[in-house]
Scaffold this active site. Sequence first.
Site, PDB file in Angstrom:
ATOM      1  N   SER A 139      -0.882   5.354  -4.248  1.00 43.58           N
ATOM      2  CA  SER A 139      -1.761   4.342  -4.837  1.00 43.58           C
ATOM      3  C   SER A 139      -3.112   4.983  -5.100  1.00 43.58           C
ATOM      4  O   SER A 139      -3.501   5.944  -4.420  1.00 43.58           O
ATOM      5  CB  SER A 139      -1.938   3.168  -3.873  1.00 43.58           C
ATOM      6  OG  SER A 139      -3.044   2.361  -4.248  1.00 43.58           O
TER       7      SER A 139
ATOM      8  N   TYR B  50      -4.748   1.193   5.244  1.00 42.75           N
ATOM      9  CA  TYR B  50      -3.790   1.268   4.138  1.00 42.75           C
ATOM     10  C   TYR B  50      -4.153   2.423   3.203  1.00 42.75           C
ATOM     11  O   TYR B  50      -3.286   3.212   2.803  1.00 42.75           O
ATOM     12  CB  TYR B  50      -3.770  -0.055   3.360  1.00 42.75           C
ATOM     13  CG  TYR B  50      -2.915   0.003   2.114  1.00 42.75           C
ATOM     14  CD1 TYR B  50      -1.529  -0.037   2.205  1.00 42.75           C
ATOM     15  CD2 TYR B  50      -3.504   0.103   0.851  1.00 42.75           C
ATOM     16  CE1 TYR B  50      -0.739   0.030   1.064  1.00 42.75           C
ATOM     17  CE2 TYR B  50      -2.713   0.168  -0.292  1.00 42.75           C
ATOM     18  CZ  TYR B  50      -1.335   0.137  -0.177  1.00 42.75           C
ATOM     19  OH  TYR B  50      -0.549   0.218  -1.312  1.00 42.75           O
TER      20      TYR B  50
ATOM     21  N   LYS C   9      -2.006   5.885   2.229  1.00 47.30           N
ATOM     22  CA  LYS C   9      -1.710   6.315   0.851  1.00 47.30           C
ATOM     23  C   LYS C   9      -2.202   7.744   0.614  1.00 47.30           C
ATOM     24  O   LYS C   9      -1.601   8.487  -0.175  1.00 47.30           O
ATOM     25  CB  LYS C   9      -2.339   5.351  -0.149  1.00 47.30           C
ATOM     26  CG  LYS C   9      -1.751   3.935  -0.121  1.00 47.30           C
ATOM     27  CD  LYS C   9      -0.335   3.883  -0.684  1.00 47.30           C
ATOM     28  CE  LYS C   9       0.762   3.860   0.322  1.00 47.30           C
ATOM     29  NZ  LYS C   9       2.117   3.842  -0.297  1.00 47.30           N
TER      30      LYS C   9
ATOM     31  N   SER D  18       3.001  -7.842  -6.593  1.00 49.02           N
ATOM     32  CA  SER D  18       4.299  -7.923  -5.914  1.00 49.02           C
ATOM     33  C   SER D  18       4.078  -8.530  -4.548  1.00 49.02           C
ATOM     34  O   SER D  18       3.091  -9.191  -4.302  1.00 49.02           O
ATOM     35  CB  SER D  18       4.909  -6.518  -5.779  1.00 49.02           C
ATOM     36  OG  SER D  18       4.148  -5.745  -4.876  1.00 49.02           O
TER      37      SER D  18
END
Length: 261
Positions: A113, A145, A149, A180
């Site tokens: 990401s 997070y 990544k 999503s």
Amino acid sequence: MTSINLARRGARVILACRCKQRGEAESGSNQVVFMQLDLGSLESVRSFAETFLKSEPRLDLLINNAGICMQGRTKDGFGLMFGVNHLGHFLLTNLLLERLKESAPSRIVNVSSMAHNFGKIDFDSLNTHKCLGLGTSSVRVFQIYCDSKLCNVLFNHELAKRLQGTRVTCYALHPGAISSELGRNTSSLLHVLLKPVTVLFFKNTVQGCQTTLHCALQEGIEPLSGRYFSNCTVRELFAKAKDDAAAKKLWEISERLCGLV
């Protein structure tokens, strides 16, 4: 959507995921086969790899695309985002590497990401707490997070070096900010902050899988092994995302934590 697209192109797809009900619902065709895999359990990863290697004679393409954005611990006691987003993929890739080499030319696609740009690797925390960081506030969860990544991109960087001469290539990518279920377990505050951005800028899942498909299928990108893609185009990385020493250190720590050495 990636699995459905590949199946439509005639590929036999093994859909490896934790939830049997959701996996079987998405499979829906003879070309897409569900196999249970919980990346938060090293035992599950090893079991999946054993089952796969017994039943599947070829592996032409491995797509590592699981992602979670919440704090917690895996079954093995690792930080949840480090364990699921990085360590599970690391072990899975290593266990399937020989089959990929036997099936060469083959590819590994690591879905990261653009959030990796905000990441850092706290090696002291990994060694002491087996996680990328502590804290449960929305800011801390998002930071960790991002850190996970960055692990994906550094893993891809080191993997490409180790694959030289094997005819197996690997690519990292930013799929686009996809609307999503990635953040379904994030706090309501984070959802409120993200909602306007989601409506205006997020891609749907069809748009979001295009760079993954590009890295998986595009002819002639083998010389770009180890590189990072966004919007189907190779992009330059900040120095921290292609740091040879950090990538090697992360690899060695991951090997130890997975019991590969």
